[in-house]
Design a protein around this motif. Structure first.
Motif, mmCIF file in Angstrom:
data_model
loop_
_atom_site.group_PDB
_atom_site.id
_atom_site.type_symbol
_atom_site.label_atom_id
_atom_site.label_comp_id
_atom_site.label_asym_id
_atom_site.label_seq_id
_atom_site.Cartn_x
_atom_site.Cartn_y
_atom_site.Cartn_z
ATOM 1 N N ASN A 19 0.812 -1.225 0.000
ATOM 2 C CA ASN A 19 0.000 0.000 0.000
ATOM 3 C C ASN A 19 0.840 1.268 0.000
ATOM 4 O O ASN A 19 0.340 2.341 -0.345
ATOM 5 C CB ASN A 19 -0.964 0.007 1.200
ATOM 6 C CG ASN A 19 -0.245 -0.126 2.523
ATOM 7 O OD1 ASN A 19 0.632 -0.981 2.669
ATOM 8 N ND2 ASN A 19 -0.578 0.714 3.485
ATOM 9 N N ILE A 22 8.239 1.058 -0.163
ATOM 10 C CA ILE A 22 8.949 0.153 -1.066
ATOM 11 C C ILE A 22 7.993 -0.863 -1.682
ATOM 12 O O ILE A 22 8.089 -1.196 -2.870
ATOM 13 C CB ILE A 22 10.095 -0.538 -0.288
ATOM 14 C CG1 ILE A 22 11.185 0.496 0.078
ATOM 15 C CG2 ILE A 22 10.682 -1.696 -1.079
ATOM 16 C CD1 ILE A 22 12.226 -0.016 1.062
ATOM 17 N N LEU A 66 -0.183 -8.753 9.728
ATOM 18 C CA LEU A 66 0.937 -9.666 9.959
ATOM 19 C C LEU A 66 1.368 -9.692 11.423
ATOM 20 O O LEU A 66 2.101 -10.593 11.831
ATOM 21 C CB LEU A 66 2.119 -9.272 9.067
ATOM 22 C CG LEU A 66 1.833 -9.310 7.563
ATOM 23 C CD1 LEU A 66 3.059 -8.870 6.776
ATOM 24 C CD2 LEU A 66 1.394 -10.695 7.120
ATOM 25 N N ASN A 94 7.733 -8.082 1.723
ATOM 26 C CA ASN A 94 8.216 -6.705 1.875
ATOM 27 C C ASN A 94 7.825 -6.069 3.201
ATOM 28 O O ASN A 94 8.599 -5.301 3.774
ATOM 29 C CB ASN A 94 7.689 -5.861 0.719
ATOM 30 C CG ASN A 94 7.731 -4.382 1.045
ATOM 31 O OD1 ASN A 94 8.789 -3.748 0.976
ATOM 32 N ND2 ASN A 94 6.596 -3.823 1.456
ATOM 33 N N VAL A 117 6.238 -9.436 12.811
ATOM 34 C CA VAL A 117 6.008 -8.912 11.450
ATOM 35 C C VAL A 117 7.218 -9.180 10.544
ATOM 36 O O VAL A 117 7.064 -9.610 9.398
ATOM 37 C CB VAL A 117 5.697 -7.397 11.493
ATOM 38 C CG1 VAL A 117 5.562 -6.841 10.078
ATOM 39 C CG2 VAL A 117 4.431 -7.140 12.306
ATOM 40 N N ASN A 196 9.648 4.506 6.952
ATOM 41 C CA ASN A 196 10.508 3.677 7.811
ATOM 42 C C ASN A 196 11.734 4.460 8.302
ATOM 43 O O ASN A 196 12.239 4.224 9.401
ATOM 44 C CB ASN A 196 10.929 2.434 7.003
ATOM 45 C CG ASN A 196 11.946 1.556 7.683
ATOM 46 O OD1 ASN A 196 13.084 1.958 7.864
ATOM 47 N ND2 ASN A 196 11.534 0.358 8.059
ATOM 48 N N THR A 197 12.227 5.378 7.478
ATOM 49 C CA THR A 197 13.443 6.123 7.812
ATOM 50 C C THR A 197 13.156 7.597 8.098
ATOM 51 O O THR A 197 14.087 8.406 8.164
ATOM 52 C CB THR A 197 14.470 6.030 6.661
ATOM 53 O OG1 THR A 197 13.807 6.395 5.431
ATOM 54 C CG2 THR A 197 15.034 4.630 6.523
HETATM 55 P P1 NAP Z 1 7.116 1.719 5.256
HETATM 56 O O1 NAP Z 1 6.967 2.838 4.282
HETATM 57 O O2 NAP Z 1 7.017 1.993 6.715
HETATM 58 O O3 NAP Z 1 6.074 0.569 4.839
HETATM 59 C C1 NAP Z 1 5.938 -0.567 5.625
HETATM 60 C C2 NAP Z 1 4.924 -1.480 4.989
HETATM 61 O O4 NAP Z 1 4.768 -2.640 5.841
HETATM 62 C C3 NAP Z 1 3.567 -0.828 4.866
HETATM 63 O O5 NAP Z 1 2.926 -1.271 3.698
HETATM 64 C C4 NAP Z 1 2.858 -1.360 6.088
HETATM 65 O O6 NAP Z 1 1.447 -1.364 6.007
HETATM 66 C C5 NAP Z 1 3.369 -2.774 6.137
HETATM 67 N N1 NAP Z 1 3.120 -3.337 7.445
HETATM 68 C C6 NAP Z 1 3.624 -2.930 8.620
HETATM 69 N N2 NAP Z 1 3.080 -3.627 9.626
HETATM 70 C C7 NAP Z 1 2.194 -4.484 9.071
HETATM 71 C C8 NAP Z 1 1.301 -5.454 9.582
HETATM 72 N N3 NAP Z 1 1.183 -5.678 10.893
HETATM 73 N N4 NAP Z 1 0.534 -6.148 8.722
HETATM 74 C C9 NAP Z 1 0.614 -5.927 7.395
HETATM 75 N N5 NAP Z 1 1.419 -5.005 6.846
HETATM 76 C C10 NAP Z 1 2.202 -4.296 7.676
HETATM 77 O O7 NAP Z 1 8.528 1.016 5.097
HETATM 78 P P2 NAP Z 1 9.428 0.681 3.825
HETATM 79 O O8 NAP Z 1 10.652 1.488 3.940
HETATM 80 O O9 NAP Z 1 8.643 0.718 2.588
HETATM 81 O O10 NAP Z 1 9.841 -0.813 4.208
HETATM 82 C C11 NAP Z 1 9.493 -1.934 3.424
HETATM 83 C C12 NAP Z 1 10.491 -3.038 3.768
HETATM 84 O O11 NAP Z 1 11.798 -2.618 3.432
HETATM 85 C C13 NAP Z 1 10.523 -3.417 5.242
HETATM 86 O O12 NAP Z 1 10.694 -4.808 5.383
HETATM 87 C C14 NAP Z 1 11.749 -2.673 5.732
HETATM 88 O O13 NAP Z 1 12.306 -3.270 6.884
HETATM 89 C C15 NAP Z 1 12.637 -2.823 4.532
HETATM 90 N N6 NAP Z 1 13.767 -1.897 4.467
HETATM 91 C C16 NAP Z 1 13.546 -0.549 4.376
HETATM 92 C C17 NAP Z 1 14.653 0.294 4.297
HETATM 93 C C18 NAP Z 1 14.518 1.783 4.190
HETATM 94 O O14 NAP Z 1 15.550 2.466 4.232
HETATM 95 N N7 NAP Z 1 13.320 2.335 4.052
HETATM 96 C C19 NAP Z 1 15.935 -0.232 4.318
HETATM 97 C C20 NAP Z 1 16.106 -1.603 4.414
HETATM 98 C C21 NAP Z 1 15.012 -2.423 4.477
HETATM 99 P P3 NAP Z 1 0.561 -0.263 6.845
HETATM 100 O O15 NAP Z 1 0.449 0.915 5.938
HETATM 101 O O16 NAP Z 1 -0.726 -0.984 7.079
HETATM 102 O O17 NAP Z 1 1.317 0.038 8.105
#
Ligand code: NAP
Length: 254
Positions: A19, A22, A66, A94, A117, A196-197
């Motif tokens: 949604n 990433i 999750l 993801n 999660v 996330n960041t």
């Molecule tokens: P984000 O913008 O915070 O998005 C997180 C996603 O995870 C959202 O779609 C969120 O849905 C979903 N999520 C969280 N809790 C959930 C739950 N209980 N059930 C179902 N969905 C859930 O973060 P992002 O940066 O895109 O991160 C995506 C992935 O990349 C993660 O695994 C993160 O650890 C990894 N990552 C990110 C970075 C970075 O620099 N951003 C770096 C390395 C790895 P809701 O909208 O419902 O919360």
């Protein structure tokens, strides 16, 4: 021709957390490559659905939290996605959360939430998708790891533990499933500008320190990751098993 091996026409991909952030970029990129998309998560993915459908691909929303869903519920969600779109070829784990607190004060509820999660759900979704993929002799799983799959980080012990484990899990499943045509790999994003960041980027000193350590000289965008995911989801990656592909602007090379 080699470019044809990257195409995903006729494939179905299940993406968690599509949604926003990433996950949304990954879902749209997989649709651009030709796949129909099941979006598993708890938020409203309307924007992603619209983008996927505008590309002429089908989108299916599969609600699941999750943090609370157990193995049986997650298996039901995978089955619902498979039944709804007719098959399952690709799983992208993801969705993820991060909780920042010093190790000595890290709240037990934060530890539990992050492990549920970022690790438990990843395993249970791999398990459910793996059963289907092993049965059909074909599948691609892409897990989303992190720089904190390699490094300790600061004030994020639960996230670091989970993301190290995601790499171990990726390799363990790859070993078991490679001979049956199921490729399990991971990407390790560097520092990407998403929610996330946000806390890091809101702190000018932290933001600058991170940016200045990235050889590419800038934070990544979600779109910077999508080529690697499409590759790992495609036939072009047919002999790639248990790999962790860093997409980090050079962070790990430094
Ligand atoms: P984000 O913008 O915070 O998005 C997180 C996603 O995870 C959202 O779609 C969120 O849905 C979903 N999520 C969280 N809790 C959930 C739950 N209980 N059930 C179902 N969905 C859930 O973060 P992002 O940066 O895109 O991160 C995506 C992935 O990349 C993660 O695994 C993160 O650890 C990894 N990552 C990110 C970075 C970075 O620099 N951003 C770096 C390395 C790895 P809701 O909208 O419902 O919360």
């Amino acid at each position: 021709m080699v470019l044809d091996t990257f195409r995903l026409g006729g494939r179905v991909a299940l993406v968690t957390g599509g949604n926003r952030g990433i996950g949304r970029a990954i879902a749209i990129a997989l649709a651009q490559a030709g796949a129909d998309i099941a979006l598993l998560g708890r938020g409203d993915p309307a924007e992603t659905v619209t983008a996927v459908e505008e590309l002429g691909r089908r989108a299916l929303v599969v609600p699941a939290d999750l943090a609370t869903a157990g193995p049986d519920q997650l298996a039901d969600a995978v089955d619902a996605a498979t039944a709804g779109l007719g098959r399952l070829d690709i799983l992208v784990n993801n969705a993820g959360i991060i909780r920042r607190a010093a190790a000595v004060a890290h709240p037990p509820e934060d530890w539990d939430a992050v492990l549920r999660v970022d690790l438990d759900a990843v395993f249970h979704l791999c398990q459910a998708a793996g059963r289907i993929m092993l049965g059909q002799g074909h599948g691609r799983i892409v897990n989303v790891a992190s720089m904190l799959s390699y490094q300790g980080g600061i004030r994020v012990p639960s996230y670091t533990a989970a993301k190290h484990a995601v790499v171990g899990l990726t390799r363990a499943l790859a070993n078991e499933w490679a001979a049956d045509g199921v490729n399990v790999n991971a990407i390790a994003p560097g520092y990407i500008a998403t929610d996330n960041t946000a806390a890091l980027r809101d702190d000018p000193d932290r933001e600058r320190a991170i940016r200045e350590r990235i050889p590419a000289g800038r934070w990544g965008t979600p779109e910077d990751l999508t080529g690697a995911v499409v590759f790992l989801a495609s036939d072009a990656a047919r002999y790639v098993h248990g790999a962790v592909l860093a997409v980090d602007g050079g962070w790990l090379a430094r």
